[in-house]
Write an enzyme that holds these catalytic residues in place. Structure first.
Site, PDB file in Angstrom:
ATOM      1  N   ASP A 167      28.734  35.103  30.645  1.00  0.00           N
ATOM      2  CA  ASP A 167      28.437  33.726  31.036  1.00  0.00           C
ATOM      3  C   ASP A 167      29.684  33.167  31.711  1.00  0.00           C
ATOM      4  O   ASP A 167      30.695  32.928  31.053  1.00  0.00           O
ATOM      5  CB  ASP A 167      28.095  32.879  29.806  1.00  0.00           C
ATOM      6  CG  ASP A 167      26.768  33.258  29.164  1.00  0.00           C
ATOM      7  OD1 ASP A 167      26.330  34.417  29.348  1.00  0.00           O
ATOM      8  OD2 ASP A 167      26.181  32.411  28.470  1.00  0.00           O
ATOM      9  N   LYS A 200      22.673  28.230  34.060  1.00  0.00           N
ATOM     10  CA  LYS A 200      22.841  27.691  32.711  1.00  0.00           C
ATOM     11  C   LYS A 200      23.372  26.267  32.783  1.00  0.00           C
ATOM     12  O   LYS A 200      24.215  25.950  33.626  1.00  0.00           O
ATOM     13  CB  LYS A 200      23.795  28.611  31.948  1.00  0.00           C
ATOM     14  CG  LYS A 200      24.165  28.178  30.548  1.00  0.00           C
ATOM     15  CD  LYS A 200      25.070  29.239  29.915  1.00  0.00           C
ATOM     16  CE  LYS A 200      25.734  28.747  28.653  1.00  0.00           C
ATOM     17  NZ  LYS A 200      26.650  29.745  28.069  1.00  0.00           N
ATOM     18  N   LYS A 226      18.987  29.113  31.345  1.00  0.00           N
ATOM     19  CA  LYS A 226      19.492  29.039  29.978  1.00  0.00           C
ATOM     20  C   LYS A 226      19.898  27.612  29.654  1.00  0.00           C
ATOM     21  O   LYS A 226      20.624  26.968  30.422  1.00  0.00           O
ATOM     22  CB  LYS A 226      20.679  29.983  29.782  1.00  0.00           C
ATOM     23  CG  LYS A 226      21.297  29.899  28.385  1.00  0.00           C
ATOM     24  CD  LYS A 226      22.385  30.932  28.184  1.00  0.00           C
ATOM     25  CE  LYS A 226      23.100  30.736  26.849  1.00  0.00           C
ATOM     26  NZ  LYS A 226      24.143  31.758  26.592  1.00  0.00           N
TER      27      LYS A 226
END
Length: 234
Positions: free
Chosen positions: A89, A151, A180
């Site tokens: 990430d 995300k 996400k």
């Protein structure tokens, strides 16, 4: 619906000890979540702790501010892959996105995606600092650069995932790019609402509470009122 396989169990708070991380990995393995997301220095520990469980090991790059040089993010991503990380990430360069410098943001993400050598890359926009137009641009750039997910947040900014942002991000990317939600996903109700809006993965620290409440719902029971969760980077 397999709610557990939508959860990335977060172990990113800076004060966590190695024993805390081991206990968190035990929770992740026992509850069969999608992944555990650990600090870069904890990747090897998590790989060993989760061996044979089927739970992926995720970690972070350029976290939490996104302002490291691209070469630094690339070196970090390569080292994380070598350590056994399955997912990375990364935080895009928030300031350059606010500048409208799409070339920089795209190339920064693309370089990390290449360094990840096929591992799943999730790009954190940190929506609390962005306008809707900037969020959409960030999503477009992440998709073009080869990201697998966009995300919402790190969990360390003033705001986290919102229903409006999930809807906006889902509409901004192609179907093969997933969304996400992270930051403030502390209850089953929140998770299910965001899932209905298009999120397929959730960063969470309140993993056991969420899964216990889902199990109770499946049995036809009234879930208990959730205790306040400690925000831990998601």
């Amino acid at each position: 619906m397999n709610v557990a396989k939508m959860i990335d169990h977060s172990l990113l708070r800076p004060e966590l000890t190695t024993d805390d991380v081991r206990r968190g990995c035990e929770v992740a393995g026992r509850r069969a979540v999608a992944s555990v997301c650990v600090r870069p220095s904890d990747v090897e520990l998590a790989v060993a702790a989760l061996a044979g469980t089927g739970v992926l090991v995720g970690t972070v790059a350029g976290f939490p501010h996104g302002d490291a040089r691209t070469a630094t993010k690339v070196a970090e991503a390569r080292a994380l892959v070598e350590a056994g990380a399955d997912e990375i990430d990364m935080v895009l360069h928030i300031g350059r996105l606010r500048d409208g410098d799409g070339g920089y943001v795209h190339d920064d993400i693309a370089a990390v995606a290449a360094a990840a050598q096929g591992r799943t890359v999730k790009v954190i926009l940190e929506n609390a600092y962005l306008t809707d137009e900037q969020k959409v641009l960030g999503c477009h750039l992440a998709e073009r650069a080869g990201a697998h997910f966009v995300k919402t947040s790190t969990g360390f900014a003033p705001g986290g995932a919102t229903l409006a942002d999930i809807r906006l991000m889902r509409a901004a990317v192609a179907p093969h790019v997933e969304v996400k939600a992270a930051g403030g996903v502390r209850t089953l109700g929140t998770l299910l609402e965001l899932h209905a809006a298009g999120a397929t993965r959730f960063g969470a620290t309140a993993t056991e509470t969420i899964l216990d409440d889902y199990a109770a719902r499946e049995r036809g029971e009234q879930p208990p009122t959730p205790a306040a969760a400690v925000d831990g980077g998601y």
